[in-house]
Design an enzyme around this catalytic site. Structure first.
Site, PDB file in Angstrom:
ATOM      1  N   TYR A  23     -32.748   4.956  -1.623  1.00 43.77           N
ATOM      2  CA  TYR A  23     -32.597   3.654  -0.951  1.00 43.77           C
ATOM      3  C   TYR A  23     -32.649   2.518  -1.959  1.00 43.77           C
ATOM      4  O   TYR A  23     -31.880   1.581  -1.902  1.00 43.77           O
ATOM      5  CB  TYR A  23     -33.688   3.463   0.113  1.00 43.77           C
ATOM      6  CG  TYR A  23     -33.470   4.287   1.350  1.00 43.77           C
ATOM      7  CD1 TYR A  23     -33.713   5.651   1.341  1.00 43.77           C
ATOM      8  CD2 TYR A  23     -32.984   3.713   2.522  1.00 43.77           C
ATOM      9  CE1 TYR A  23     -33.506   6.428   2.472  1.00 43.77           C
ATOM     10  CE2 TYR A  23     -32.770   4.484   3.659  1.00 43.77           C
ATOM     11  CZ  TYR A  23     -33.030   5.835   3.625  1.00 43.77           C
ATOM     12  OH  TYR A  23     -32.810   6.595   4.742  1.00 43.77           O
TER      13      TYR A  23
ATOM     14  N   HIS B 264     -28.487  10.575  15.964  1.00 42.80           N
ATOM     15  CA  HIS B 264     -28.257  10.424  14.531  1.00 42.80           C
ATOM     16  C   HIS B 264     -28.109  11.759  13.788  1.00 42.80           C
ATOM     17  O   HIS B 264     -27.335  11.855  12.849  1.00 42.80           O
ATOM     18  CB  HIS B 264     -29.402   9.608  13.931  1.00 42.80           C
ATOM     19  CG  HIS B 264     -29.198   9.262  12.496  1.00 42.80           C
ATOM     20  ND1 HIS B 264     -28.214   8.386  12.078  1.00 42.80           N
ATOM     21  CD2 HIS B 264     -29.827   9.681  11.373  1.00 42.80           C
ATOM     22  CE1 HIS B 264     -28.267   8.275  10.755  1.00 42.80           C
ATOM     23  NE2 HIS B 264     -29.234   9.053  10.311  1.00 42.80           N
TER      24      HIS B 264
ATOM     25  N   ASP C  17     -25.295   9.777   7.981  1.00 40.94           N
ATOM     26  CA  ASP C  17     -26.365   9.116   7.223  1.00 40.94           C
ATOM     27  C   ASP C  17     -25.884   8.863   5.778  1.00 40.94           C
ATOM     28  O   ASP C  17     -24.750   8.439   5.594  1.00 40.94           O
ATOM     29  CB  ASP C  17     -27.650   9.963   7.281  1.00 40.94           C
ATOM     30  CG  ASP C  17     -28.892   9.157   6.906  1.00 40.94           C
ATOM     31  OD1 ASP C  17     -29.458   8.492   7.783  1.00 40.94           O
ATOM     32  OD2 ASP C  17     -29.279   9.185   5.724  1.00 40.94           O
TER      33      ASP C  17
END
Ligand code: NAG
Length: 460
Positions: free
Chosen positions: A377, A433, A227
């Site tokens: 982000y 993930h 990630d």
């Protein structure tokens, strides 16, 4: 006569150009950055406090009472019939999770579990950086432990590595390498302080983690990440390739699609061999185009929100345990397996225990970090899609663990465009993930295998 000379000049120019291109290509390109200051207000006069302070996770009766009161006051909204997890977190399942959180989950016991490894804090560029530093109890005679930094992502935390750490620091197989592990919290995540200024992106985190490793006395080390941890450790390799002995990642979407990647998307289905595509590559990369586009729109709404207005939604999550658990744990369902969206309980406890899932949620809850974690982000996407680091290749030896249920499948050819020294690529047997947390044994094995390859190369 004139014509011959012209030809010679042209040939010379061509050869020269080609040589120049090849030399340029083989030269290590280093990513550049500057020191930052992320503390509140202006930097103080005088040098930075470089002390390292032990840190213990703690809790209190007030903290738990406040949490329970808020859980008790949640206002349930029934899910649509037969909607499972396709409209987001299922309401019935959330009720089960909240009941357990309220009545079964023992945070004090989990705090003890968190404290089973030594935690520290130290101030870098004006903010407190939290990290675990786990040294092996014993190291085989004549060898030293290999330093390894492991970086988590969103919506995870250093806790994702709790199953993996003992496998690396106390391997049961005597032929295995022994690691000394550092797991920092990305600034704005968990117990690391959030930056007070705009612009803190993955390169800034990478720069700070290099300073952390130097402060701990490591001149050279290995790095692992998934990630955001993938991007932060990749940036570390780009910033100081000499310090990173090897880079191991389990997530690596292409950041800058060049000609080979574009061609492979256009022609890979018809000519798989040309691009070295395996059956898995074909299956993962080429469902029908419509499905690919619809799927990525369905699953990327959170990203759009967080890359634009993180502070708005984030406030609600920071006030509501039910909202926070739904927002975080929805990802642990869908990102572990897309098929889990069709299950009433989101398959949450097929791969994880509620204790582990809620411990991760509690790290966000008690530190109040959800808003700052979402801002990462905005900062990373805010530099545009083609930030300088996306154009620079990685030259340090790299290993890739390719888990079958990863969000975005990355074939070997794509990886090699970025990681020019890809020494290992492992198609993994199972996992999604959150692979380090879901399949710690497999991950530890792959890190062992990769590190052995790199160490062997160094020895000759
Ligand atoms: C690691 O290497 C061993 C020995 O070559 C192999 O059997 C195993 O499958 C590898 N595991 C992973 C996860 O790469």
């Amino acid at each position: 006569m004139m014509a011959i000379m012209l030809t010679e000049v042209l040939v010379a120019l061509l050869v020269g150009g080609l040589l120049y291109f090849l030399v340029q290509r083989s030269r290590t390109q280093v990513l550049r950055t500057e020191d930052g200051w992320w503390g509140a207000g202006a930097p103080p006069d005088g040098g930075e406090d470089i002390t390292i302070r032990p840190f213990t996770v703690s809790t209190s009766a007030e903290e738990l009472e406040d949490l329970y009161r808020r859980i008790d006051q949640t206002r349930p909204v029934p899910s649509l019939e037969d909607s499972h997890f396709t409209y987001g977190f299922n309401s019935q399942c959330l009720h089960t999770v909240l009941s357990y959180w309220r009545n079964g989950f023992d945070w004090r016991r989990q705090v003890d579990r968190l404290n089973q490894y030594p935690h520290f804090k130290t101030t870098i560029e004006g903010i407190d950086i939290h990290y675990l530093h786990v040294k092996p109890k014993t190291v085989p005679e004549g060898s030293t432990a290999l330093p390894l930094i492991m970086v988590h992502g969103w919506p995870g935390s250093f806790y994702e590595f709790y199953g993996l750490i003992p496998l690396l620091t106390e391997p049961s197989d005597p032929s295995h390498l022994v690691f000394e592990v550092v797991c920092p919290s990305i600034p704005g995540y968990g117990f690391s302080e959030a930056p007070h200024k705009k612009g803190f992106d993955s390169v800034c985190a990478a720069h700070i983690f290099h300073k952390l490793m130097k402060r701990l006395g490591f001149q050279q080390f290995y790095a692992h990440g998934g990630d955001w941890g993938w991007l932060v450790t990749t940036n570390m390799a780009q910033l100081e390739p000499r310090s990173v002995r090897g880079l191991h990642v389990n997530f690596a979407p292409p950041s800058n699609p060049g000609l080979p990647i574009t061609l492979s998307i256009m022609l890979g289905r018809r000519f798989p061999k040309l691009f070295g595509f395996t059956d898995l590559d074909i299956e993962r990369l080429f469902p029908c185009m419509e499905k690919l586009v619809v799927e990525s729109i369905k699953e990327s709404g959170y990203m759009h929100i967080q890359a634009t207005k993180p502070d708005t939604v984030g406030r609600g999550l920071n006030d509501s345990p039910a909202g926070l658990a739904a927002y975080i744990l929805e990802k642990f369902s869908t990102w572990t397996s897309r098929d889990f969206r069709d299950l009433e309980d989101g398959g949450l406890t097929r791969k994880f225990s509620l204790d582990d899932l809620l411990t991760n949620v509690m790290i966000y809850w008690t530190s109040g970090c959800i808003v700052s974690s979402m801002r990462f982000y905005k900062e990373n996407f805010g530099k545009g899609l083609y930030a300088p680091h996306s154009k620079i290749p990685v030259d340090v030896p790299t290993g890739f663990a390719c888990f079958p249920n990863e969000l975005m499948h990355t074939p070997k050819l794509w990886l090699k465009q970025k990681y020019r020294n890809l020494v290992a690529f492992t198609p993994m047997a199972r996992g999604g993930h959150f692979a380090a947390m879901e399949e710690p044994q497999l991950m530890a094995e792959d890190i062992q295998n990769f590190t052995k390859i790199v160490e062997k190369h160094r020895a000759v």
